[in-house]
Design an enzyme around this catalytic site. Structure first.
Site, mmCIF file in Angstrom:
data_model
loop_
_atom_site.group_PDB
_atom_site.id
_atom_site.type_symbol
_atom_site.label_atom_id
_atom_site.label_comp_id
_atom_site.label_asym_id
_atom_site.label_seq_id
_atom_site.Cartn_x
_atom_site.Cartn_y
_atom_site.Cartn_z
ATOM 1 N N TYR A 1 22.060 -85.376 103.117
ATOM 2 C CA TYR A 1 21.707 -84.867 101.989
ATOM 3 C C TYR A 1 20.678 -85.379 101.065
ATOM 4 O O TYR A 1 19.628 -84.517 100.823
ATOM 5 C CB TYR A 1 23.260 -84.627 101.072
ATOM 6 C CG TYR A 1 22.816 -84.108 99.679
ATOM 7 C CD1 TYR A 1 22.977 -82.713 99.710
ATOM 8 C CD2 TYR A 1 22.648 -85.042 98.471
ATOM 9 C CE1 TYR A 1 22.867 -82.186 98.244
ATOM 10 C CE2 TYR A 1 22.400 -84.453 97.411
ATOM 11 C CZ TYR A 1 22.495 -83.161 97.245
ATOM 12 O OH TYR A 1 22.319 -82.522 95.981
ATOM 13 N N SER B 1 41.694 -68.238 71.913
ATOM 14 C CA SER B 1 42.350 -69.263 72.468
ATOM 15 C C SER B 1 43.895 -68.621 72.962
ATOM 16 O O SER B 1 43.790 -67.579 73.267
ATOM 17 C CB SER B 1 42.499 -69.894 70.983
ATOM 18 O OG SER B 1 43.279 -71.249 71.348
ATOM 19 N N LYS C 1 46.924 -75.181 83.417
ATOM 20 C CA LYS C 1 45.908 -75.272 81.972
ATOM 21 C C LYS C 1 45.270 -76.638 82.030
ATOM 22 O O LYS C 1 46.101 -77.559 82.000
ATOM 23 C CB LYS C 1 47.187 -75.382 80.845
ATOM 24 C CG LYS C 1 46.229 -75.233 79.555
ATOM 25 C CD LYS C 1 47.100 -74.960 78.612
ATOM 26 C CE LYS C 1 46.247 -74.593 77.162
ATOM 27 N NZ LYS C 1 45.793 -75.728 76.638
ATOM 28 N N GLU D 1 36.668 -74.155 82.093
ATOM 29 C CA GLU D 1 36.938 -75.309 81.534
ATOM 30 C C GLU D 1 36.183 -76.304 82.087
ATOM 31 O O GLU D 1 36.317 -76.574 83.189
ATOM 32 C CB GLU D 1 38.498 -75.556 81.772
ATOM 33 C CG GLU D 1 39.007 -76.509 80.760
ATOM 34 C CD GLU D 1 39.387 -75.938 79.429
ATOM 35 O OE1 GLU D 1 39.079 -74.737 79.117
ATOM 36 O OE2 GLU D 1 39.972 -76.597 78.391
ATOM 37 N N LYS E 1 48.761 -64.781 82.544
ATOM 38 C CA LYS E 1 48.050 -63.784 82.126
ATOM 39 C C LYS E 1 48.542 -62.607 82.860
ATOM 40 O O LYS E 1 48.710 -62.524 83.995
ATOM 41 C CB LYS E 1 46.468 -63.899 82.597
ATOM 42 C CG LYS E 1 45.754 -65.265 81.818
ATOM 43 C CD LYS E 1 44.507 -65.898 82.487
ATOM 44 C CE LYS E 1 43.949 -66.851 81.800
ATOM 45 N NZ LYS E 1 42.906 -67.439 82.675
ATOM 46 N N LYS F 1 53.515 -75.258 77.530
ATOM 47 C CA LYS F 1 53.298 -76.450 77.472
ATOM 48 C C LYS F 1 54.303 -77.370 77.974
ATOM 49 O O LYS F 1 55.549 -76.938 77.618
ATOM 50 C CB LYS F 1 52.804 -76.954 75.917
ATOM 51 C CG LYS F 1 51.611 -76.469 75.425
ATOM 52 C CD LYS F 1 50.507 -77.204 76.018
ATOM 53 C CE LYS F 1 49.188 -76.882 75.254
ATOM 54 N NZ LYS F 1 49.053 -77.502 73.702
ATOM 55 N N CYS G 1 80.061 -111.117 90.487
ATOM 56 C CA CYS G 1 79.968 -109.976 90.997
ATOM 57 C C CYS G 1 80.844 -108.865 90.407
ATOM 58 O O CYS G 1 82.153 -109.078 90.417
ATOM 59 C CB CYS G 1 80.049 -109.783 92.726
ATOM 60 S SG CYS G 1 80.023 -108.216 93.298
ATOM 61 N N CYS H 1 82.156 -108.709 100.419
ATOM 62 C CA CYS H 1 82.301 -107.846 99.191
ATOM 63 C C CYS H 1 82.328 -106.315 99.594
ATOM 64 O O CYS H 1 81.749 -105.673 100.368
ATOM 65 C CB CYS H 1 81.112 -108.037 98.404
ATOM 66 S SG CYS H 1 80.855 -107.004 96.949
HETATM 67 S S1 IVH Z 1 42.205 -68.475 79.377
HETATM 68 C C1 IVH Z 1 41.558 -65.143 76.634
HETATM 69 N N1 IVH Z 1 43.106 -70.270 81.284
HETATM 70 O O1 IVH Z 1 43.163 -73.552 76.722
HETATM 71 C C2 IVH Z 1 41.655 -66.191 77.604
HETATM 72 N N2 IVH Z 1 42.512 -71.033 79.234
HETATM 73 O O2 IVH Z 1 44.547 -73.579 74.599
HETATM 74 C C3 IVH Z 1 41.605 -67.563 76.830
HETATM 75 N N3 IVH Z 1 42.612 -73.495 79.165
HETATM 76 O O3 IVH Z 1 40.776 -72.220 75.010
HETATM 77 C C4 IVH Z 1 41.634 -69.030 77.582
HETATM 78 N N4 IVH Z 1 43.078 -73.703 81.188
HETATM 79 O O4 IVH Z 1 40.168 -74.149 76.703
HETATM 80 C C5 IVH Z 1 42.550 -70.124 80.020
HETATM 81 N N5 IVH Z 1 43.424 -71.606 82.995
HETATM 82 C C6 IVH Z 1 43.067 -71.319 81.691
HETATM 83 C C7 IVH Z 1 43.059 -72.388 80.987
HETATM 84 C C8 IVH Z 1 42.623 -72.313 79.717
HETATM 85 C C9 IVH Z 1 42.758 -74.517 80.075
HETATM 86 C C10 IVH Z 1 42.240 -73.791 77.463
HETATM 87 C C11 IVH Z 1 40.869 -73.162 76.979
HETATM 88 C C12 IVH Z 1 41.482 -72.380 75.669
HETATM 89 C C13 IVH Z 1 42.753 -73.277 75.506
HETATM 90 C C14 IVH Z 1 43.696 -72.548 74.797
#
Ligand code: IVH
Length: 682
Positions: free
Chosen positions: A45, A91, A125, A186, A300, A324, A418, A441
């Site tokens: 590389y 968020s 996440k 991220e 989602k 969480k 024991c 034992c």
């Molecule tokens: S979706 C509308 N997907 O978590 C879409 N966020 O607590 C909004 N995050 O601000 C974000 N992994 O920084 C999404 N797979 C993931 C994620 C993710 C980490 C973070 C991101 C967001 C925060 C919200």
């Protein structure tokens, strides 16, 4: 005239070579950084890069901004300028339990036409910071942090140094390059890079980052992109917003993948909230093994038309939520210490705790290992203690909260006798363990029998600890050989043992007689003779008779067998009562020899690399692994392009996904067993 033409010709040629090199380098960077499956060595590389730099130095005016040499190069002004996001950077709201997820699901459904089916995409996440990347005509033109969601900071020069972010989208030939693409994802720092960075900082006397997330944020906000470039940041893409949004979120992830972004390998489409919960539990067991930190899961709504119908409230979309995981540590009171005797006579202390929730389950016991552990942690009865649990491992006491020690806290008394038989205990030499000194034992016999019947040893199904205890209490067995003379009536005389269970147990006992010698040697519970040593001995001697004739020196001469093992094995085999046991087992019809498996080049697995994942219906992981190795296969822990077969059982997770993504052949246990016998791949 002639000469000028020649130069022009050379320039054209060199520029074409440079373009060719860029394509090659991009390809290899993608393989290395995004797919984790490099095809060339680092020095190969480097050679490509060197040659490209050489040409570019001769024609500095012809270097495109997206050349791999130009990742580090831009400048950051003394302040990061503000940029307005094309679409708000949302968020996520949080959920902490299944109930809260069900409530979220209800809210989603009530925002959609009655009876709508709602699929979810599950993603890890990632613990980092969100970034928006703008691509114009396939080129990265701007990167910004989230800021307040409306206005963020321009971090383009620094983001360009992240190798998992393509400077140019990988658009397959013949496909249209999107005019505008807003990719959200991220930026994070892999755990190892984080630890390396902190060690280096500590050595230089600089303050350490509290977690990978702070380290990633700090690195992205460096004024010198050279510094960012050295910080080994990475990026997961997880969202396309606005133009070029696909009909389903999963399509967006697939498109991002195609364009050369790293997309989480763990993501999955699930049909409903029950499926979401399954994924969440599954992922919790795996996430410790990932090379980066995750603090939860993101759900989602998959259909983007449904997402649009649902919209957002303030900063959070109504179509997504973060789950969480509960913290991996908890504080509770250590009420007492239980000392139990294991099959080798060692007394092991277990903390009896006030029940506390930890990683999704209620914990009331934690291991304390041995006396030294208790002393080193200065543990007293009645102390408040912090416990933790990593993955499947039994919880452990991390530390005592000394500030909370009550005056009533009592020092731990190490037993002198024991708890099972009352004999004196002893602690030999440098050993941390204390042992019962009674060779007879009752705990030894009981634990020994439990071990004998266990899955890794003789694998006698239906003969777990409670059945063994019941058999001992009823005086029906004293040692392993007695198991084989049990009658149906005797078994049925036990509590909760019907005719069917008795038949099953007898059948399992019968089947266990066919085990190879290595299983039996391991099952006998000879000190220092683990599964691997047992196998080595069985392979070397072939049957019990030859093994009994071997001396300590003979054994110690075998590779992988040290003097301690040799002594322990020979001593055990020389004790008359042990010899007697072996004779009775042989008389009961147990196989006393070892049939070495054939390592034949004709076997379909010969020389192939296999990866096992998930729970196989009948085979244990270690067992399956040995079977594969016996026919000359290599067994690996991770899937790569070099993997030939992935043997997948239930709840196979990211390895299976990776196999599918790489096009690696996936087989089930039945096919695995058939192929082991030499049958061709189905
Ligand atoms: S979706 C509308 N997907 O978590 C879409 N966020 O607590 C909004 N995050 O601000 C974000 N992994 O920084 C999404 N797979 C993931 C994620 C993710 C980490 C973070 C991101 C967001 C925060 C919200």
């Amino acid at each position: 005239m002639q000469e000028i033409d020649l130069f022009a010709d050379e320039k054209t040629q060199l520029l074409a070579e440079a373009e060719q090199l860029r394509a090659e380098i991009r390809h290899h960077e993608y393989l290395y950084y995004v797919l984790d499956t490099p095809e060339i060595t680092d020095s190969e590389y480097d050679r490509l890069m060197l040659r490209l730099r050489e040409i570019e130095n001769s024609y500095p005016d012809s270097i495109p901004a997206d050349s791999p040499t130009q990742r580090v190069g831009g400048r950051v002004d003394s302040q990061f300028t503000e940029v307005k996001h094309m679409a708000q950077m949302l968020s996520l709201s949080n959920a902490f339990s299944l109930e809260e997820l069900k409530a979220f699901d209800e809210r989603v459904k009530s925002g959609l036409p009655a009876g709508s089916a709602v699929e979810y995409v599950m993603e890890p996440k990632i613990d980092g910071l969100a970034c928006s990347l703008i691509y114009e005509n396939g080129k990265l033109v701007r990167a910004a942090t989230r800021g307040d969601g409306v206005v963020g900071e321009n971090v383009t020069a620094n983001v360009r140094t992240i190798r998992t972010i393509p400077l140019t989208l990988k658009v397959p030939e013949g496909e249209a390059v999107p005019e505008l693409l807003d990719v959200r994802g991220e930026v994070y720092m892999p755990r190892q890079a984080f630890m390396r960075l902190n060690t280096a900082r500590a050595e230089r006397g600089e303050s350490e980052f509290a977690n990978p997330r702070n380290a990633a944020a700090g690195s992205l906000r460096q004024l010198d992109p050279q510094v960012t470039a050295q910080r080994a940041l990475s990026f997961f893409a997880y969202y396309i917003v606005g133009e070029n949004e696909q009909p389903r979120h999963s399509d967006s992830l697939a498109l991002l993948n195609k364009y050369g972004f790293k997309v989480s390998e763990s993501y999955k489409v699930v049909p409903d909230i029950a499926g979401a919960w399954e994924w969440i539990e599954d992922f919790n067991a795996q996430r410790q093994n990932l090379p980066y930190d995750t603090d939860g899961a993101v759900l989602k709504v998959n259909k983007v038309s449904q997402q649009h119908m649902l919209g957002a409230t303030g900063k959070d979309p109504r179509w997504a939520i973060a789950f969480k995981y509960p913290p991996e540590q908890a504080e509770t009171t250590l009420e007492d210490i239980d000392w139990s005797v294991g099959r080798t006579g060692v007394l092991t202390p277990t903390a009896v705790l006030t029940p506390v929730r930890l990683s999704g389950s209620v914990v009331s016991r934690a291991t304390l290992h041995n006396e030294d552990f208790i002393r080193a942690k200065d543990i007293c009865i009645g102390d408040r203690v912090v416990i933790n649990k990593a993955g499947e491992i039994i919880p452990e006491v991390l530390r005592v909260v000394l500030e909370k020690r009550s005056p009533e806290a009592k020092p731990v008394e190490i037993p002198t006798t024991c708890p099972e038989c009352g004999w004196q205990v002893e602690r030999k030499g440098t050993e941390a363990a204390i042992r019962c000194s009674n060779p007879h034992c009752p705990a030894l016999g009981r634990e020994g029998l439990i071990h004998f019947a266990s899955r890794e040893a003789m694998n006698i199904e239906g003969c777990g600890p409670s059945v063994i205890n019941a058999l001992l209490d009823a005086n029906l067995v004293r040692d392993a050989a007695d198991l084989y003379s049990l009658t149906k009536e005797q078994i049925m005389s036990l509590d909760r043992m019907g005719e069917k269970s008795a038949d099953n147990l007898l059948a399992a006992l019968q089947a266990s007689k066919e085990n190879e010698l290595d299983k039996l040697l391991f099952a006998l519970g000879i000190r220092h003779v683990g599964a691997k040593v047992a196998r080595t001995l069985a392979l070397r001697y072939g049957d019990v008779e030859h093994l009994l004739a071997a001396t300590q020196e003979d054994l110690a001469a075998i590779r992988d067998i040290g003097p301690k093992i040799a002594e322990s094995a020979v001593t055990w085999l020389s004790v008359p009562s042990n010899r007697d046991l072996l004779e009775r087992l042989a008389a009961a019809g147990l196989k006393m020899s070892f049939t070495a498996p054939e390592t034949s080049e004709a076997n379909p697995f010969f020389g192939k690399t296999l990866v096992f994942t998930g729970t196989l219906p009948t085979l244990g992981r270690a067992e399956a692994k040995t079977m594969a190795q016996d026919v000359g296969a290599k067994v690996s822990g991770s899937v790569s392009k070099k993997t030939d077969y992935v043997v997948a059982g239930e709840e196979a997770g990211s390895k299976l996904d990776k196999a599918n993504a790489l096009g690696v052949k996936v087989i089930d246990e039945a096919t695995f067993l058939a192929m082991l016998k030499g049958e061709a791949e189905k």
